[in-house]
Motif scaffolding. Structure first.
Motif, PDB file in Angstrom:
ATOM      1  N   ALA A   1       0.837  -1.206   0.000  1.00 38.70           N
ATOM      2  CA  ALA A   1       0.000   0.000   0.000  1.00 38.70           C
ATOM      3  C   ALA A   1       0.869   1.252   0.000  1.00 38.70           C
ATOM      4  O   ALA A   1       0.582   2.223  -0.709  1.00 38.70           O
ATOM      5  N   ASP A   2       1.942   1.244   0.796  1.00 45.11           N
ATOM      6  CA  ASP A   2       2.873   2.383   0.805  1.00 45.11           C
ATOM      7  C   ASP A   2       3.497   2.586  -0.567  1.00 45.11           C
ATOM      8  O   ASP A   2       3.567   3.703  -1.071  1.00 45.11           O
ATOM      9  N   GLU A   3       3.977   1.505  -1.157  1.00 40.03           N
ATOM     10  CA  GLU A   3       4.613   1.605  -2.476  1.00 40.03           C
ATOM     11  C   GLU A   3       3.637   2.144  -3.508  1.00 40.03           C
ATOM     12  O   GLU A   3       3.987   3.018  -4.304  1.00 40.03           O
ATOM     13  N   ALA A   4       2.404   1.659  -3.470  1.00 43.89           N
ATOM     14  CA  ALA A   4       1.394   2.149  -4.413  1.00 43.89           C
ATOM     15  C   ALA A   4       1.121   3.633  -4.193  1.00 43.89           C
ATOM     16  O   ALA A   4       0.938   4.389  -5.156  1.00 43.89           O
ATOM     17  N   ALA A   5       1.104   4.071  -2.953  1.00 47.90           N
ATOM     18  CA  ALA A   5       0.866   5.493  -2.658  1.00 47.90           C
ATOM     19  C   ALA A   5       2.021   6.357  -3.137  1.00 47.90           C
ATOM     20  O   ALA A   5       1.807   7.449  -3.673  1.00 47.90           O
ATOM     21  N   TYR A   6       3.253   5.881  -2.949  1.00 50.71           N
ATOM     22  CA  TYR A   6       4.414   6.652  -3.402  1.00 50.71           C
ATOM     23  C   TYR A   6       4.439   6.784  -4.917  1.00 50.71           C
ATOM     24  O   TYR A   6       4.989   7.741  -5.449  1.00 50.71           O
ATOM     25  N   ASP A   7       3.836   5.820  -5.615  1.00 50.88           N
ATOM     26  CA  ASP A   7       3.868   5.814  -7.073  1.00 50.88           C
ATOM     27  C   ASP A   7       2.702   6.549  -7.720  1.00 50.88           C
ATOM     28  O   ASP A   7       2.579   6.527  -8.948  1.00 50.88           O
ATOM     29  N   LEU A   8       1.841   7.187  -6.938  1.00 53.21           N
ATOM     30  CA  LEU A   8       0.707   7.890  -7.532  1.00 53.21           C
ATOM     31  C   LEU A   8       1.179   9.070  -8.383  1.00 53.21           C
ATOM     32  O   LEU A   8       2.002   9.872  -7.936  1.00 53.21           O
ATOM     33  N   ALA A   9       0.645   9.150  -9.568  1.00 58.22           N
ATOM     34  CA  ALA A   9       0.895  10.299 -10.430  1.00 58.22           C
ATOM     35  C   ALA A   9       0.125  11.498  -9.864  1.00 58.22           C
ATOM     36  O   ALA A   9      -0.829  11.319  -9.099  1.00 58.22           O
ATOM     37  N   PRO A  10       0.525  12.714 -10.235  1.00 62.01           N
ATOM     38  CA  PRO A  10      -0.192  13.886  -9.723  1.00 62.01           C
ATOM     39  C   PRO A  10      -1.705  13.829  -9.941  1.00 62.01           C
ATOM     40  O   PRO A  10      -2.470  14.196  -9.047  1.00 62.01           O
ATOM     41  N   ALA A  11      -2.144  13.328 -11.080  1.00 58.90           N
ATOM     42  CA  ALA A  11      -3.587  13.240 -11.345  1.00 58.90           C
ATOM     43  C   ALA A  11      -4.253  12.224 -10.421  1.00 58.90           C
ATOM     44  O   ALA A  11      -5.382  12.440  -9.957  1.00 58.90           O
ATOM     45  N   ASP A  12      -3.561  11.116 -10.139  1.00 65.20           N
ATOM     46  CA  ASP A  12      -4.101  10.108  -9.218  1.00 65.20           C
ATOM     47  C   ASP A  12      -4.219  10.678  -7.808  1.00 65.20           C
ATOM     48  O   ASP A  12      -5.204  10.447  -7.116  1.00 65.20           O
ATOM     49  N   LEU A  13      -3.188  11.408  -7.393  1.00 67.01           N
ATOM     50  CA  LEU A  13      -3.211  12.029  -6.072  1.00 67.01           C
ATOM     51  C   LEU A  13      -4.346  13.046  -5.987  1.00 67.01           C
ATOM     52  O   LEU A  13      -5.090  13.075  -5.004  1.00 67.01           O
ATOM     53  N   ALA A  14      -4.496  13.863  -7.019  1.00 65.76           N
ATOM     54  CA  ALA A  14      -5.577  14.853  -7.028  1.00 65.76           C
ATOM     55  C   ALA A  14      -6.937  14.176  -6.936  1.00 65.76           C
ATOM     56  O   ALA A  14      -7.824  14.643  -6.210  1.00 65.76           O
ATOM     57  N   GLU A  15      -7.101  13.062  -7.640  1.00 64.94           N
ATOM     58  CA  GLU A  15      -8.361  12.319  -7.593  1.00 64.94           C
ATOM     59  C   GLU A  15      -8.630  11.784  -6.181  1.00 64.94           C
ATOM     60  O   GLU A  15      -9.744  11.888  -5.668  1.00 64.94           O
ATOM     61  N   ALA A  16      -7.604  11.215  -5.555  1.00 63.37           N
ATOM     62  CA  ALA A  16      -7.761  10.677  -4.203  1.00 63.37           C
ATOM     63  C   ALA A  16      -8.064  11.782  -3.199  1.00 63.37           C
ATOM     64  O   ALA A  16      -8.930  11.628  -2.334  1.00 63.37           O
TER      65      ALA A  16
END
Length: 146
Positions: free
Chosen positions: A29-44
């Motif tokens: 879960a940590d690795e997946a969170a670190y790999d979020l693209a800016p658009a993915d982070l904005a969506e979350a």
């Protein structure tokens, strides 16, 4: 998706099932969170909502927190996210108020980094809470995405 509302995060975490233990799940879960693209982070972040104070909290604290949340959302365009793991319940009001006031001074790029880290920690806490359910082995190994 209840832990982090990024479909990319959920797909990455689900793709590596089954997990041998909680530590492996949280590492993924940590690795997946670190790999979020800016658009993915904005969506979350867009899917998050600001935490409400306990209704028994003093009115002045509720008013201050509402004003701080409104200012935060105006400045950064998303809800204030903070992981309060390890903070005793009686200290949460002060912790939230001090953290939001501190983060209101961040530049947008700096706050995006801080918010991403808080979201990562919060997703891990939520995920660990789900695994504590009585049917945890099935949840960890076979839960569908979404």
């Amino acid at each position: 998706m209840r832990c982090c509302r990024s479909p990319r995060w959920a797909q990455r975490v689900a793709a590596h099932r089954p997990y041998p233990d909680l530590g492996a799940l949280l590492a993924a879960a940590d690795e997946a969170a670190y790999d979020l693209a800016p658009a993915d982070l904005a969506e979350a972040l867009a899917a998050e909502s600001s935490a409400e104070l306990d209704p028994r909290a003093p009115y002045a604290a509720q008013l201050a927190l509402r004003a701080a949340h409104a200012e935060y959302e105006r400045l950064f365009g998303h809800a204030f996210v903070v992981c309060l793991a390890g903070v005793p319940p009686q200290e949460r009001i002060d912790a939230v108020l001090s953290r939001i006031q501190s983060r209101l001074r961040n530049a947008p790029e700096e706050e995006r980094v801080v918010a991403a880290d808080e979201l990562r920690r919060l997703a891990g806490e939520r995920l660990a809470g789900l695994v504590d359910l009585p049917d945890a082995p099935e949840l960890v190994r076979f839960a569908p995405v979404g």
